[in-house]
Enzyme design. Structure first.
Site, PDB file in Angstrom:
ATOM      1  CG  HIS A 272      -0.271   0.227   2.520  1.00 47.21           C
ATOM      2  ND1 HIS A 272       0.192  -0.807   3.297  1.00 47.21           N
ATOM      3  CD2 HIS A 272       0.019   1.366   3.200  1.00 47.21           C
ATOM      4  CE1 HIS A 272       0.723  -0.329   4.400  1.00 47.21           C
ATOM      5  NE2 HIS A 272       0.637   0.987   4.370  1.00 47.21           N
ATOM      6  CG  ASP A 304       0.056  -4.236   2.165  1.00 47.70           C
ATOM      7  OD1 ASP A 304       0.224  -4.068   0.943  1.00 47.70           O
ATOM      8  OD2 ASP A 304      -0.016  -3.290   2.970  1.00 47.70           O
ATOM      9  CB  SER A 373       3.013   2.072   6.202  1.00 48.14           C
ATOM     10  OG  SER A 373       1.881   2.213   7.020  1.00 48.14           O
TER      11      SER A 373
END
EC number: 3.4.21.-
Length: 660
Positions: A272, A304, A373
Site C-alpha cells: 500500500h 500486503d 508503514s
C-alpha cells in the site's frame, strides 16, 4: 415586689425611648417639648416596637385618639394625625415595616427549609440503608443459589452419571496435558507452523464475509496503549532503510534494501506504500530515484508484501547496502527494533516486541505514527518483517512476515557427495602375517610389565591400608591358581563346587570352616586325610571350599540327586546360629567404624622455589620476570612522608634566573 418594680422601670424606659424616637421622626414645629401623656407613650411605644421588628395589633390605639390629659398637665402638645405627616415620613415608615416583615418571612422560610431538608436527608439515608441491605441480600441469594445449583448438578451427576462424568473429566485433563506438551515441544514454532490451532471463527469470518464487511479490519498505524518503548538516535544497519516520499517532497513511508540468496539486491516494502510518482530519497548521497524505475516481480496481496528489482547499481546511487532476511519459519517471540525519521530529519531507533500471531501476520507491541508503514523490523542486523499497521479490535500493531521462498528469501542447500565404487582392500588381501611375538596377549603382558603404577590398582585395594609408601609403587603379582581336585574325580569336584556356591550364598563366608567340616562328615571324608595348602587361596566366589589335595576319597554314589542336596541344606541350616552370626557381624562393623586406618610415613617434598641470593643484585638468569625488587614498607598506613615539610620553600634547582 422587686421583680414587679424592675418590670415597671423597664416599661417606663422603653416608653421613653419610643417617645424620643418618634419626636425625632416628626417635624420639629409640631413636637416641641417632651410629651408625658400615658396614651401617647403607649402609642409611641407600640410604634417603636413595630419598628424594631414586633407587629402589635391594638384596636384601642389608633391615629385619631384624643389628646391625653397628661399632655396638658405636663405641657405636651397633642400629636398630629398621620395625614399631617409628609410623604417621606410615611414612605420611610412603610419601607421599614416592609423590611421587618420580609425579615420575618425569610426567617420563617429558613426555618421551614431547614426542617424539610433534615426530613428529606433522613429519608434518603434510610432509603440508602435499605437499598444497600437489599443489594447485599440479593448478592447473598445469587451466590448461595449458584452453590446450590452446582451442588445439585454434582449430586445428580455422581448419582446417575458418575462413570460418564469421570470419563469427561479425564478427557479434559488429558487434552490440557497434551496441549501443554505440544507447546513445550514446539515452543515458538507453534505460532507459525501449527495451522490447526487457528481459531475457527476467524477462518469462517474470512471465508463468509465480504472484504468490506470482514471482522478482521486493519488500520495503517496506531500506538499501543500501555507499551512504553525506548528511543535512541541511531542509524539502521548498513543504512538499508530508505524514505519514500510523494512527488512534492512530503513523507509517504519507508522501504528496505535487502539482499536475496540468489545474489541480487532488491527493494522491499508494503504494497500500500507503492504510489504512483513516489520517490526514493537517499539520505546519505542526497539523490532521489522514482519508484517507477523498479520492476515488481514478487507480490502478495493477502499480507500486503511486495518485492521490487531496480536498475543496475541503484543501491550505490542511493548510498545503501542490502540487509539479510529472516523468513517466517524462523520467527519467534523476541524483541525487535524499527527505525524512523524524527522531525529534524535524524534516524531514531525504536524498541518493539513480537508477541505472537494474528492470522498470517505477526502481532507487535510498538508505538508508531502515520507514515511509518513499510519500515522494517530488525532482529540484530537481520530484517524479520515489515510494518503493516494495526487492528481495529486489538491493542497491538501488525508486522508482515517475509515469505519463505527457497533460493530467494531463504537458502536452498543441496549436499553433493561422490559415490563409493568399491573397496581398495578386502579382509584377505589386507591380512598381515602375525608371529608368536605379535599376538595381542604377548603385547598386553609386555605393556603391563613396562608400566609402573604409583598407586594400587582398583582391585588391589583392601578395606584398611596397612602398606607404606614404598610398597604402594610395587605391582602385586596375580594369584596362582589352586591345584585343588587333582586327585578327585570330575563328578566329585563339580559336586563340591556346587555345594560350596550354595553354602556361600546361604550363610556367607564367616562360617566356611565349620560348613566344610560338616560337609566332610556327611560325605564320609576324613579330615586327617586332607592336607590343606595355606599359601593358596580359592577363587573368588567359592570361598566356602578350602584349597586342599584329597588323597583318598570314597567314590560318591550315583544317586546324588535333589533329595540329597535338600537334605544337606536342611541339616546345615538347622545347625546354624543366626543370632551369633548377626552379633559377630555387628561387633566387627562397630570395631572397624571406631578404628582409624593406619597411614604411611609422611615425607617432605623437594623444594620447588629458586634459591635466594644474598645482596641486592640478582643475575638476570635468576630474576623472576613477573616481579620487581621489594621496596621498604612504610611504618604505618598513614600519609607518606614528604621530602619537604608542608609550607617549606622548595629549592629553585636549575631554573634560570630570567624564568623566575
Amino acid at each position: 415586689m422587686a421583680l414587679l418594680g424592675i418590670k415597671l422601670m423597664t416599661l417606663v424606659f422603653a416608653a421613653w425611648l419610643s417617645c424620643c424616637h418618634s419626636s425625632s421622626a416628626l417635624p420639629s414645629s409640631g413636637l416641641s417639648g417632651p410629651c408625658l401623656n400615658h396614651s401617647c407613650l403607649l402609642r409611641n411605644s407600640l410604634n417603636g416596637a413595630s419598628q424594631w421588628g414586633t407587629i402589635l395589633h391594638s384596636p384601642a390605639v389608633g391615629s385619631n385618639c384624643p389628646p391625653c390629659p397628661m399632655m396638658s398637665i405636663m405641657g405636651c402638645s397633642p400629636p398630629k394625625p398621620l395625614q399631617s405627616n409628609s410623604y417621606g415620613v410615611l414612605c420611610s415608615t412603610i419601607a421599614s415595616k416592609a423590611k421587618q416583615d420580609l425579615k420575618l418571612c425569610w426567617k420563617e422560610v429558613q426555618t421551614r427549609s431547614e426542617m424539610y431538608s433534615k426530613r428529606i436527608s433522613a429519608a434518603l439515608i434510610d432509603s440508602l440503608h435499605q437499598a444497600v441491605g437489599m443489594l447485599l441480600m440479593i448478592i447473598i441469594w445469587i451466590w448461595s443459589s449458584i452453590f446450590l445449583v452446582v451442588y445439585h448438578v454434582l449430586a445428580y451427576m455422581t448419582t446417575y452419571h458418575l462413570s460418564s462424568a469421570v470419563c469427561v473429566g479425564f478427557l479434559i485433563f488429558c487434552t490440557i496435558c497434551a496441549f501443554r506438551l505440544i507447546s513445550w515441544i514446539c515452543g515458538d514454532l507453534l505460532a507459525f507452523n501449527v495451522s490447526g490451532l487457528t481459531p475457527i471463527w476467524v477462518n469462517f469470518s474470512e471465508s463468509s464475509c465480504p472484504a468490506g464487511l470482514s471482522l478482521r479490519r486493519y488500520k495503517n498505524e496506531k500506538t499501543v496503549e500501555g507499551y512504553k518503548p525506548f528511543i535512541i538516535p541511531q542509524k539502521s544497519p548498513k543504512k538499508s532503510v530508505i524514505e519514500l516520499s510523494f512527488s512534492n517532497g512530503s513523507h509517504l513511508g519507508y522501504a528496505t534494501c535487502v539482499r536475496l540468496w540468489d545474489g541480487s539486491i532488491c527493494l522491499m516494502t508494503a504494497k500500500h506504500c507503492l504510489v504512483k510518482e513516489a520517490l526514493l530519497k537517499g539520505r546519505v548521497a542526497g539523490h532521489s530515484l522514482p519508484v517507477k524505475n523498479f520492476d515488481l516481480f514478487l507480490t502478495c496481496d493477502e499480507i500486503d508484501f511486495s518485492l521490487l528489482r531496480g536498475p543496475k547499481q541503484w543501491e550505490a546511487y542511493l548510498g545503501v547496502k542490502g540487509a539479510d532476511l529472516i523468513t517466517s519459519n524462523r520467527i519467534g517471540r523476541s524483541p525487535v527494533t524499527f527505525y524512523n525519521l524524527s522531525k529534524d530529519g535524524e534516524w531514531l531507533a525504536n524498541s518493539a516486541q513480537i508477541t505472537g500471531r494474528h492470522g498470517k501476520l505477526c502481532s507487535v507491541l510498538s508505538n508508531t505514527s502515520p507514515g511509518d508503514s513499510g519500515t522494517p523490523y530488525y532482529s540484530g542486523k537481520n530484517v524479520v518483517g515489515i510494518h503493516k499497521g494495526t487492528s481495529e479490535l486489538e491493542n497491538y500493531n501488525l508486522m508482515i512476515p517475509i515469505p519463505n521462498i527457497p533460493g530467494l528469501t531463504s537458502p536452498d542447500f543441496k549436499f553433493e557427495t561422490t559415490n563409493v565404487r568399491g573397496n581398495l582392500y578386502n579382509d584377505e588381501g589386507f591380512r598381515l602375517s602375525v608371529g608368536e611375538d605379535d599376538k595381542a596377549e604377548h603385547w598386553t603382558d609386555r605393556l603391563m610389565k613396562s608400566i609402573t603404577f604409583k598407586t594400587k590398582r582398583w582391585a588391589d585395594w583392601a578395606e584398611e591400608e596397612s602398606e607404606s609408601d614404598d610398597e604402594r609403587g610395587k605391582v602385586v603379582p596375580p594369584a596362582k591358581p589352586s591345584n585343588y581336585g587333582e586327585g578327585c574325580p570330575p563328578e566329585h569336584n563339580q559336586y563340591l563346587s556346587d555345594v560350596g556356591d550354595l553354602l556361600t550364598k546361604v550363610i556367607g563366608p564367616e562360617q566356611n570352616e565349620k560348613c566344610v567340616d560338616i560337609l566332610m562328615g556327611i560325605m564320609g571324608v576324613d579330615k586327617n586325610e586332607v592336607a590343606p595348602h595355606k599359601e593358596e587361596k580359592a577363587e573368588k566366589g567359592n570361598e566356602a571350599v578350602v584349597s586342599a589335595t584329597v588323597k583318598t576319597v570314597k567314590e560318591p554314589t550315583t544317586q546324588c540327586d535333589e533329595d540329597i542336596i535338600s537334605e544337606i541344606v536342611k541339616r546345615v541350616v538347622d545347625k546354624m546360629n543366626l543370632k551369633a552370626i548377626e552379633k559377630s557381624v555387628v561387633e566387627i562393623l562397630a570395631e572397624k567404624a571406631m578404628t582409624k586406618a593406619p597411614r604411611g610415613k609422611r615425607k617432605n617434598s623437594k623444594d620447588t622455589s629458586r634459591p635466594s641470593t644474598p645482596g641486592s643484585y640478582i643475575i638476570p638468569a635468576k630474576r623472576t620476570p613477573d616481579s620487581g625488587p621489594v621496596e621498604k614498607s612504610l611504618n604505618s598506613t598513614g600519609r607518606a612522608k614528604e621530602e619537604s615539610p608542608s609550607g617549606a620553600r622548595t629549592l629553585p634547582g636549575n631554573i634560570p634566573a630570567w624564568v623566575r
